[in-house]
Design an enzyme around this catalytic site. Structure first.
Site, PDB file in Angstrom:
ATOM      1  CB  SER A   1      -0.960  -0.045   1.198  1.00  0.00           C
ATOM      2  OG  SER A   1      -1.954   0.946   1.086  1.00  0.00           O
TER       3      SER A   1
ATOM      4  CG  ASP B   1      -7.301  -3.180  -2.291  1.00  0.00           C
ATOM      5  OD1 ASP B   1      -7.802  -2.302  -1.564  1.00  0.00           O
ATOM      6  OD2 ASP B   1      -6.070  -3.393  -2.342  1.00  0.00           O
TER       7      ASP B   1
ATOM      8  CG  HIS C   1      -5.557  -2.583   0.995  1.00  0.00           C
ATOM      9  ND1 HIS C   1      -5.011  -2.299  -0.237  1.00  0.00           N
ATOM     10  CD2 HIS C   1      -4.900  -1.786   1.885  1.00  0.00           C
ATOM     11  CE1 HIS C   1      -4.081  -1.371  -0.100  1.00  0.00           C
ATOM     12  NE2 HIS C   1      -3.979  -1.046   1.169  1.00  0.00           N
TER      13      HIS C   1
END
Length: 278
Positions: free
Chosen positions: A147, A224, A256
């Protein structure tokens, strides 16, 4: 440098250290997994892992389930914190800015500039420290992340190909100049001139830097919840335009979080092991 915690793990050791950082002007911590070979003084390839928003130096060690295969492959794993911390360090108004959200850049704007020098901290200070203190094979160091940390891994690798020989990412923020997370962070850390943002945007960087790596690996979940912020297709287009080999794998059903990361962690460790041996 102070050893804060040490735990035996797959015949190696998972440790946490604390030290006063010159770059961050604050005390900071990092995690490190040392396989048995490194404990015995044998130099080993190393991987920096950059975690995402709200994470700490311990998140990766606990949640990613990386030590088992790292022990088999003889890989050292280094996991810094995601920002400077402390009472004297500026805090944000939300979880996506300030402490826990350093974005792996060198801030130029107040109140962030004094402490938020995360790029310099990782690519210069911590990079040199781990080589001086541990049995790291100097020409076999890679970087990966998740991320915000995936953004950090891609950009630091593209900016410092002399230091990082391999790079991969889980659900990275591929074009932070074009998503709310990045616009907020860059606006506060770097100022309103969006021309300055491009030097910290993986999609913009690869278009300028060209093909630097034999291959880049990205895994992305199609369920996600933050997919609209990540823009992997833009990074794919930029890589294609300059001939940078990219393996972008998209997976139905995965979100995610760290269950997604656990699922594909072995693939990433094996990918880096091969790249770092080349």
């Amino acid at each position: 440098m102070e050893l804060v915690q040490r735990n035996q793990c797959f015949n190696g050791e998972q440790r946490i250290y604390q030290f006063d950082s010159e770059s961050l002007k604050s005390s900071t911590r990092f995690g490190i997994f040392l396989p048995a070979e490194a404990l015995q003084g044998q130099v080993c390839p190393a991987l920096f892992y950059l975690a995402g928003l709200t994470c700490t130096e311990e998140t990766f060690a606990i949640k990613a389930h990386a030590q088992r295969l790292a022990a088999q492959l003889g890989l050292i794993l280094i996991s810094p914190d995601t920002s400077p911390r402390g009472d004297s360090v500026a805090k944000g108004d939300h979880w996506d800015i300030g402490q826990g959200a350093g974005f792996y850049i060198n801030a130029t704007e107040q109140p962030w500039a004094e402490h938020y020098q995360m790029e310099r901290f990782i690519s210069d200070e911590l990079y040199a420290l781990v080589q001086a203190e541990f049995a790291v094979l100097a020409d076999a160091i890679g970087i990966f992340g998740h991320s915000m940390g995936g953004h950090g891994a891609l950009t630091l690798a593209l900016k410092h190909p002399d230091k990082f020989k391999s790079v991969s990412a889980f659900a990275p923020i591929c074009a932070p100049s074009q998503c709310p997370w990045g616009e907020k962070a860059f606006g506060q850390y770097l100022g309103v001139n969006q021309g300055f943002w491009q030097a910290h945007d993986a999609t913009a960087l690869v278009a300028v830097k060209g093909a630097l790596f034999k291959e880049i690996l990205i895994d992305q979940g199609l369920d996600d919840q933050f997919y609209s912020q990540l823009n992997p297709a833009l990074f794919q287009q930029a890589c294609d335009s300059v001939g940078q080999a990219l393996t972008l794998r998209e997976h139905a059903g995965y979100d995610h979080g760290y269950y997604f990361i656990q699922t594909f962690m072995d693939d990433h460790l094996q990918f880096h092991a091969v790249q770092l041996q080349a």
